[in-house]
Design an enzyme around this catalytic site. Sequence first.
Site, short mmCIF file in Angstrom:
data_model
loop_
_atom_site.label_atom_id
_atom_site.label_comp_id
_atom_site.label_asym_id
_atom_site.label_seq_id
_atom_site.Cartn_x
_atom_site.Cartn_y
_atom_site.Cartn_z
N GLU A 134 -1.50 0.31 13.45
CA GLU A 134 -2.66 0.78 12.69
C GLU A 134 -3.95 0.59 13.48
OE1 GLU A 134 -3.24 -1.45 9.07
OE2 GLU A 134 -4.51 0.13 8.22
N GLU A 177 0.86 -1.18 0.00
CA GLU A 177 0.00 0.00 0.00
C GLU A 177 0.90 1.24 0.00
OE1 GLU A 177 -3.44 -0.25 2.44
OE2 GLU A 177 -4.14 1.70 1.80
#
Length: 875
Positions: free
Chosen positions: A732, A470
């Site tokens: 995260e 990502e």
Amino acid sequence: MGLLHAADWRAEWLRVEEVTPEDAAQKPAPPKLSVISAVYGTHDNQRKFDVTEKVRESVASKGGVLMVQASNANFGDPAVGGGKRLEVVYEVAGKRYTVSAGEGMFVTASEPADAFEAPRVKRLQTPRYLRRDFSVADRPVRATLYATALGLYEMRLNGQRVGDALLTPEWTAYDKRVQVQAYDVTPLVRQGANALGALLGNGWYCGTVQCWPPQICLYGYEPRLKAQLEIECADGKRQIVATDDAWLGSLDGPLRFSGIYEGETYDARKEMDGWDAPGFKSDARWQPALIDRAAKAGALVWQRSEPICVTRELKPVAVTEPKPGVFVFDFGQNMVGWTRLNVRGAAGDTIELFYNEMLNPDGTVYRDNLHAGKMGKAQSQTVRYTLRGGADETYEPHFTYMGFRYVEVAGLKAKPDASLLTGRVFHTAFQQTGNFTCSDPQVTRLVENIQWSQRGNMMGIPTDCPQRDERAGWAGDAQFFMPTAVYNFDVAAFFSKWLFDMCQDSFVEGKGFADMAPYYGKLGAGNTGWGDAGVVCPYVLYRTYGDTRVIEAHYAKMKRHVLTLSSACTNSIRGPGAYGDWLNVGGGAKGEVCGTAYQVYLAELMAEMAAATGQGADAASFGAMAREARAAFRKAFFREDGSIAESSQTGYALAFTMGLVPEALRGKAAAKFKGEVERFKDCVATGFIGTPRLLTGLHAAGLDDAAYRMLLRREYPSWLYPVTLGATTIWERWDGWRPDKGFQDPNMNSFNHYAFGSCGHYLFECVGGIAALEPGYQTFTVAPVIGEGLEWAAASYDSIYGKIVSEWRKSGGKVQLKVVVPPNTRAVISLPAASAEQVLEGGVPLANAPGLSFLGAGDGHVRVHAGAGTYAFGF
Ligand code: BGC
């Protein structure tokens, strides 16, 4: 770093032809090229040969491609020297072209470009090596190399690497702008024979980029290089060596594969000793590099930010052998960069290095979370190195980076020494400006974790994460984190650069700013908190550094963003947005609450930025827009009992930090906010939108006690929970890993995501109490919140005027506070004491203390005005 003036560029984009059988099958036949005439001879025409037939034969043997070397060997001239050249006239589709080259160089058809179009099969290209010899007649006194690539490059000059910048020219929307790096290479250029070399990789330009699923060749099909060396000699002459038709390229070097997410494959047996030095004899592994006039590149721009450089090295803290022959190196710190390999062994042995952040229960490296799309984890963050054999070998990758704490090593014949691998940490090389330590080592560690996540996620652009496939320029993450980021490091240049990516290159007509920058058209735009970064980030930059140029540069686009979104509102209520309070665990707020709160905030920021740049009419109209949206928010969401509809911690955090709470309801709303903290037992239940504003929201609501309790909470979900589990970066998710549940969903579970570290500014701004009053900190406050649970705290911030310090310590029922106010600044210091009489400075009563003037007392605080100096308060 500078920029060559557009008119001074002589360099062409260079490519190296890589044609696989697959490409050949897909490639349309180039328009037929016919050679009209070819002459080989001396410049003075004393010797001259008609070589038309020979050149025709060469073209025929290469399937219609003109690529012939001007050499005696080719054209049968026995006379050596004299400087000859080959001139060829050819025709394509009825048009005539003339090309020529000096002895030893290649003549290639450069028009029409279509005849030499890049292969149109999308695949990852082999890294290229490029080189060119040149000679310098006189002693060089100054030499500057300008270089860039569509892809990634590393330049070499006379056998040495040029500069220490990595991943150049970094990531931009290559169709809109391409950064150029400038290097002072004076010490490297010498009189006589010289050689320039370059390594060229795919990078983001034609490598893999996440588009759900990942895609390759987003900007182009193959990498290209552009470079220009400007030499000034002692005799005043200038010489230019640029990427032109005299370069050779090779696809057959040791660097066999390289990808940002994937890693690298290097076969040292293929090393070409001396390829980047003069006098190298090229062989069949080299072919003429081709000028590519069809390359579609945006404007060449200077690099605004510090380059990406190695800023520290880490040694392994442990090496284990969880399985026979498999060794795991632990660097003790989740970091971003790569490792330097130092190895000795037999030719042909291959060592594999697998990088990631956590361990499996069996002690091997956990890699499931690297896989977030179609790309298999076997291709992620992996280095494969094949030994040349015999001597000590050292290798560092080139065009990739990894997020990791652990490296699993396979392929070794014997147990390695810890010196096998050295961690090389790199990121945009900004300076650290913020330091925070306190009596709770876990809070101190939290700040370090936040700073490590900032290092790891500022790689030319701000990214969400540095490990899985990502690593995108998610604007929301950057915006949520930015108030913290500006304390930690000097990000003035870094954000100045990225705000061009965001505000200029990522505006989507009819929607506003995209949710990420660089934007490649794959996801949304204008979503609450994400697209809004295009307004919030310039504002935070302006407030921090006091420079209005960021406003001026992007004002028009910011204005369009806010107007676009406001016209999409219904009765001033903004829609829910795509991501909501992302990853909240029950403490969020509904999308319309977040959206409308942001709408008020954006209008307020625009009003302030318009005023700061002398645009009075806009300041007034944005002010009116803010008032209208605020009234709509209150009407739609605030209830008489002070509660906010469908809102938990996030709704109140936004309301208190964005000026949405009606004065009459302040007390009641604060009580409701406190209730939402207690409902979650002092745990943090917010997502990306709420988290950055949670502690400062509690502060604004007068609830610092609750803020301290949340900050110091160690149970899940809280900031310190991962710290208690040994985290060295910000995760995260609140529950990325739990002892009772193991790993969260491997499809989205990064252990290095700074978004939840966005609480960090509370520590500087409230616990340390350092905050700008005026943009740029010429005046600022020091108003520390001295709460329960900490015995001391020390915060410092290197403002553009100098270091501001705030250090407090409780002792024997009293507080000692040290404050440093740098030269040419003034501070308003707010001391938590009931009256001025209770306060001493440097052992004397406030009234007699030099440099201070009393401003007032009330609400349990004494306020003084301080000029530059160091102060030691006791109260
Ligand atoms: C990223 C986030 C980002 C989000 C958008 C995720 O995949 O990792 O940090 O902001 O998508 O919701």
